[in-house]
Design a protein around this motif. Structure first.
Motif, PDB file in Angstrom:
ATOM      1  N   THR A  43      -9.229   0.907 -11.465  1.00 25.66           N
ATOM      2  CA  THR A  43      -9.640  -0.487 -11.582  1.00 25.66           C
ATOM      3  C   THR A  43     -11.030  -0.604 -10.958  1.00 25.66           C
ATOM      4  O   THR A  43     -11.497   0.329 -10.298  1.00 25.66           O
ATOM      5  CB  THR A  43      -8.665  -1.437 -10.844  1.00 25.66           C
ATOM      6  OG1 THR A  43      -9.018  -1.507  -9.467  1.00 25.66           O
ATOM      7  CG2 THR A  43      -7.210  -0.999 -10.983  1.00 25.66           C
ATOM      8  N   ILE A  90      -2.912  -0.090  -5.259  1.00 29.42           N
ATOM      9  CA  ILE A  90      -3.195   0.100  -6.679  1.00 29.42           C
ATOM     10  C   ILE A  90      -3.762   1.501  -6.893  1.00 29.42           C
ATOM     11  O   ILE A  90      -4.053   2.222  -5.932  1.00 29.42           O
ATOM     12  CB  ILE A  90      -4.188  -0.964  -7.200  1.00 29.42           C
ATOM     13  CG1 ILE A  90      -5.477  -0.954  -6.362  1.00 29.42           C
ATOM     14  CG2 ILE A  90      -3.557  -2.351  -7.182  1.00 29.42           C
ATOM     15  CD1 ILE A  90      -6.558  -1.919  -6.838  1.00 29.42           C
ATOM     16  N   SER A  91      -3.933   1.876  -8.148  1.00 28.77           N
ATOM     17  CA  SER A  91      -4.569   3.158  -8.458  1.00 28.77           C
ATOM     18  C   SER A  91      -6.083   3.011  -8.343  1.00 28.77           C
ATOM     19  O   SER A  91      -6.612   1.921  -8.115  1.00 28.77           O
ATOM     20  CB  SER A  91      -4.190   3.603  -9.873  1.00 28.77           C
ATOM     21  OG  SER A  91      -4.876   2.797 -10.824  1.00 28.77           O
ATOM     22  N   ASP A  92      -6.777   4.114  -8.543  1.00 24.65           N
ATOM     23  CA  ASP A  92      -8.246   4.086  -8.525  1.00 24.65           C
ATOM     24  C   ASP A  92      -8.811   3.823  -9.922  1.00 24.65           C
ATOM     25  O   ASP A  92      -9.993   4.040 -10.173  1.00 24.65           O
ATOM     26  CB  ASP A  92      -8.798   5.406  -7.967  1.00 24.65           C
ATOM     27  CG  ASP A  92      -8.407   6.621  -8.804  1.00 24.65           C
ATOM     28  OD1 ASP A  92      -7.527   6.492  -9.695  1.00 24.65           O
ATOM     29  OD2 ASP A  92      -8.970   7.703  -8.581  1.00 24.65           O
ATOM     30  N   TYR A 149      -5.090  -0.530  -0.545  1.00 25.35           N
ATOM     31  CA  TYR A 149      -5.438   0.866  -0.804  1.00 25.35           C
ATOM     32  C   TYR A 149      -5.579   1.095  -2.307  1.00 25.35           C
ATOM     33  O   TYR A 149      -4.782   0.579  -3.092  1.00 25.35           O
ATOM     34  CB  TYR A 149      -4.344   1.808  -0.275  1.00 25.35           C
ATOM     35  CG  TYR A 149      -4.198   1.786   1.232  1.00 25.35           C
ATOM     36  CD1 TYR A 149      -4.954   2.654   2.033  1.00 25.35           C
ATOM     37  CD2 TYR A 149      -3.309   0.915   1.847  1.00 25.35           C
ATOM     38  CE1 TYR A 149      -4.810   2.633   3.419  1.00 25.35           C
ATOM     39  CE2 TYR A 149      -3.163   0.894   3.232  1.00 25.35           C
ATOM     40  CZ  TYR A 149      -3.921   1.752   4.007  1.00 25.35           C
ATOM     41  OH  TYR A 149      -3.786   1.735   5.374  1.00 25.35           O
ATOM     42  N   ASP A 150      -6.600   1.863  -2.686  1.00 22.00           N
ATOM     43  CA  ASP A 150      -6.730   2.332  -4.066  1.00 22.00           C
ATOM     44  C   ASP A 150      -6.542   3.842  -4.029  1.00 22.00           C
ATOM     45  O   ASP A 150      -7.313   4.569  -3.422  1.00 22.00           O
ATOM     46  CB  ASP A 150      -8.080   1.942  -4.663  1.00 22.00           C
ATOM     47  CG  ASP A 150      -9.259   2.239  -3.749  1.00 22.00           C
ATOM     48  OD1 ASP A 150      -9.973   3.235  -3.980  1.00 22.00           O
ATOM     49  OD2 ASP A 150      -9.460   1.465  -2.783  1.00 22.00           O
ATOM     50  N   ILE A 186      -4.214  -8.670  -9.356  1.00 20.19           N
ATOM     51  CA  ILE A 186      -4.772  -8.212  -8.082  1.00 20.19           C
ATOM     52  C   ILE A 186      -5.411  -9.382  -7.346  1.00 20.19           C
ATOM     53  O   ILE A 186      -5.149  -9.623  -6.161  1.00 20.19           O
ATOM     54  CB  ILE A 186      -5.790  -7.076  -8.315  1.00 20.19           C
ATOM     55  CG1 ILE A 186      -5.097  -5.868  -8.968  1.00 20.19           C
ATOM     56  CG2 ILE A 186      -6.470  -6.671  -7.009  1.00 20.19           C
ATOM     57  CD1 ILE A 186      -6.039  -4.800  -9.465  1.00 20.19           C
ATOM     58  N   LEU A 198     -10.850  -0.140  -0.838  1.00 23.02           N
ATOM     59  CA  LEU A 198     -10.184  -1.328  -0.304  1.00 23.02           C
ATOM     60  C   LEU A 198      -9.793  -1.186   1.160  1.00 23.02           C
ATOM     61  O   LEU A 198      -9.777  -2.167   1.914  1.00 23.02           O
ATOM     62  CB  LEU A 198      -8.935  -1.650  -1.140  1.00 23.02           C
ATOM     63  CG  LEU A 198      -9.174  -1.960  -2.614  1.00 23.02           C
ATOM     64  CD1 LEU A 198      -7.860  -2.255  -3.317  1.00 23.02           C
ATOM     65  CD2 LEU A 198     -10.131  -3.143  -2.774  1.00 23.02           C
ATOM     66  N   TRP A 238     -11.705  -2.255  -8.405  1.00 24.88           N
ATOM     67  CA  TRP A 238     -11.526  -2.560  -6.980  1.00 24.88           C
ATOM     68  C   TRP A 238     -11.314  -1.266  -6.212  1.00 24.88           C
ATOM     69  O   TRP A 238     -10.197  -0.722  -6.184  1.00 24.88           O
ATOM     70  CB  TRP A 238     -10.343  -3.515  -6.797  1.00 24.88           C
ATOM     71  CG  TRP A 238     -10.411  -4.707  -7.700  1.00 24.88           C
ATOM     72  CD1 TRP A 238      -9.667  -4.939  -8.817  1.00 24.88           C
ATOM     73  CD2 TRP A 238     -11.310  -5.811  -7.589  1.00 24.88           C
ATOM     74  NE1 TRP A 238     -10.024  -6.125  -9.399  1.00 24.88           N
ATOM     75  CE2 TRP A 238     -11.029  -6.691  -8.672  1.00 24.88           C
ATOM     76  CE3 TRP A 238     -12.315  -6.165  -6.673  1.00 24.88           C
ATOM     77  CZ2 TRP A 238     -11.726  -7.884  -8.870  1.00 24.88           C
ATOM     78  CZ3 TRP A 238     -12.997  -7.351  -6.878  1.00 24.88           C
ATOM     79  CH2 TRP A 238     -12.702  -8.192  -7.948  1.00 24.88           C
ATOM     80  N   LEU A 239     -12.374  -0.794  -5.554  1.00 20.66           N
ATOM     81  CA  LEU A 239     -12.336   0.495  -4.866  1.00 20.66           C
ATOM     82  C   LEU A 239     -12.719   0.336  -3.393  1.00 20.66           C
ATOM     83  O   LEU A 239     -13.265  -0.675  -2.982  1.00 20.66           O
ATOM     84  CB  LEU A 239     -13.293   1.480  -5.551  1.00 20.66           C
ATOM     85  CG  LEU A 239     -13.013   1.749  -7.045  1.00 20.66           C
ATOM     86  CD1 LEU A 239     -14.112   2.609  -7.654  1.00 20.66           C
ATOM     87  CD2 LEU A 239     -11.649   2.412  -7.229  1.00 20.66           C
TER      88      LEU A 239
END
Length: 386
Positions: free
Chosen positions: A315, A311-313, A327-328, A299, A320, A317-318
């Motif tokens: 991780t 990416i998914s939620d 986007y998460d 990432i 985004l 990193w939210l």
């Protein structure tokens, strides 16, 4: 009088020139390169990468190999055992030991057990392995390992390294609130390349997958989303990474064969880290709906190369979208990935490059934050854990 550097030993399953095992190698490589001036670093690792033996000279196996500011010992299969570990641990002195994996028998459990009563500091990174998505893969083996770890009381004899608050909470959930946990985000390599604006055609997008091909990374879910993209949008999806799970890859190939004409999928194989920047010059967006990452070097690597992410939620990193970094998307949100891919398709070249520039700036600001270095140094400088 010159103060001697603290002697830091690192146990890790794979290390450079290995690269196919992905994130764990990058985590240690970046840590070593950013801290080798502060610590006297020794790395104990295998002479393999994922399912292959490294191309090392015979004289460089099972002995110390001196690199630029640190040393490495690459062990073959005959030396990854209790008797040899006892030998090197007794013949050398060290102040602190760092274990880079929770579920490694040879490079965590074995040396950890041998050092369990030594008055030295032991630091253990979970590397996202306690996340729900990660534990759902081969759960029986992992549950037994965690029970054994707790039964032997090893969870009390260690400083836990959490790279994010979410990981800290996972450690508390499995090992209790009284554990000694230090928060230190992963370090990334410093890049000096200038950002080059990218070409992007209307209603088109170049997506890429950058990871091992394994269940946890959810390539199959990514391909399912691509099947639902509206025909007015043209998508190219480049898959970059080694095939770790061959049966899983066969499942993915069946979906790839079903792709409509407006979706093209290309497998580029595994690419060494130092060649990624050149490859990513023609890519737009990382698409990785992972089941869980404690950090996600790919990432950060994407942002460094001016590529926003989808990416998914699962991780750290939210939110985004608010920062225009990507986007998460919740994994359970039906068609959520489809909608954001189509949003990127609709972006003009000017709008896309605004997101690209924000990604590049964010990565550089994060990586060059001096507080991250101090947090990582603190992992190894504090009191011993008996």
């Amino acid at each position: 009088m010159i103060n001697e550097k603290l002697k830091l030993w690192i146990f890790v399953d794979w290390y450079l020139p290995a690269y196919k095992a992905g994130g764990p190698i990058q985590s240690i490589s970046n840590l070593v390169n950013r801290l080798k001036d502060e610590f006297d670093i020794s790395i104990i690792t295998s002479n393999t990468d994922l399912e292959e033996t490294l191309n090392l000279k015979t004289k460089d196996v099972n002995v110390w190999v001196y690199k630029n500011g640190y040393r490495v010992m690459y062990l073959d299969a005959n030396h990854q055992n209790q008797s040899f570990f006892k030998k090197i641990l007794s013949e050398n002195s060290f102040d602190v030991v760092y274990f880079n994996s929770l579920f490694s028998v040879k490079y965590t459990l074995l040396p950890f057990w041998l050092l369990r009563n030594k008055p030295i500091k032991r630091v253990l990174a979970t590397r996202g392995m306690l996340g729900k998505g990660a534990l759902a893969i081969k759960p029986l083996k992992k549950i037994l390992f965690l029970k054994l770890f707790r039964f032997m009381g090893l969870h009390k004899k260690v400083v836990w390294h959490a790279t994010a608050e979410s990981e800290k909470n996972e450690i508390i959930e499995h090992f209790g609130i009284r554990r000694r946990i230090l928060l230190a985000p992963n370090l990334s390599s410093i890049r000096t390349d200038a950002l080059i604006e990218k070409k992007k055609n209307a209603n088109q997008i170049h997506l890429f997958y950058l990871s091992r091909i394994a269940i946890k990374k959810n390539l199959f879910g990514a391909l399912e989303a691509l099947l639902k993209i509206k025909p007015e949008f043209k998508v190219r999806y480049s898959i970059i990474g080694p095939i770790e799970d061959k049966m899983y890859w066969e499942k993915c190939l069946k979906l790839i064969d079903k792709m409509p004409e407006h979706i093209s999928v290309n497998y580029l194989g595994a690419v060494p880290n130092h060649k990624l920047s050149e490859l990513l010059k023609t890519e737009h967006v990382l698409f990785l709906p992972t089941y869980g990452e404690n950090f996600g070097h790919v990432i950060m690597e994407s942002w460094q190369n001016g590529c926003p992410v989808i990416i998914s939620d699962q991780t750290p990193w939210l939110n985004l979208e608010l920062k225009e970094l990507g986007y998460d998307v919740p994994l359970e949100k039906e068609n959520g990935f489809v909608k954001v891919i189509e949003k990127f398709c609709e972006m003009s070249e000017l709008e896309y490059n605004k997101w690209s520039n924000r990604s590049y700036i964010y990565a550089n600001e994060f990586i060059e934050n001096p507080e991250l270095i101090e947090q990582n140094k603190a992992l190894f400088l504090n009191e011993n854990i008996k």
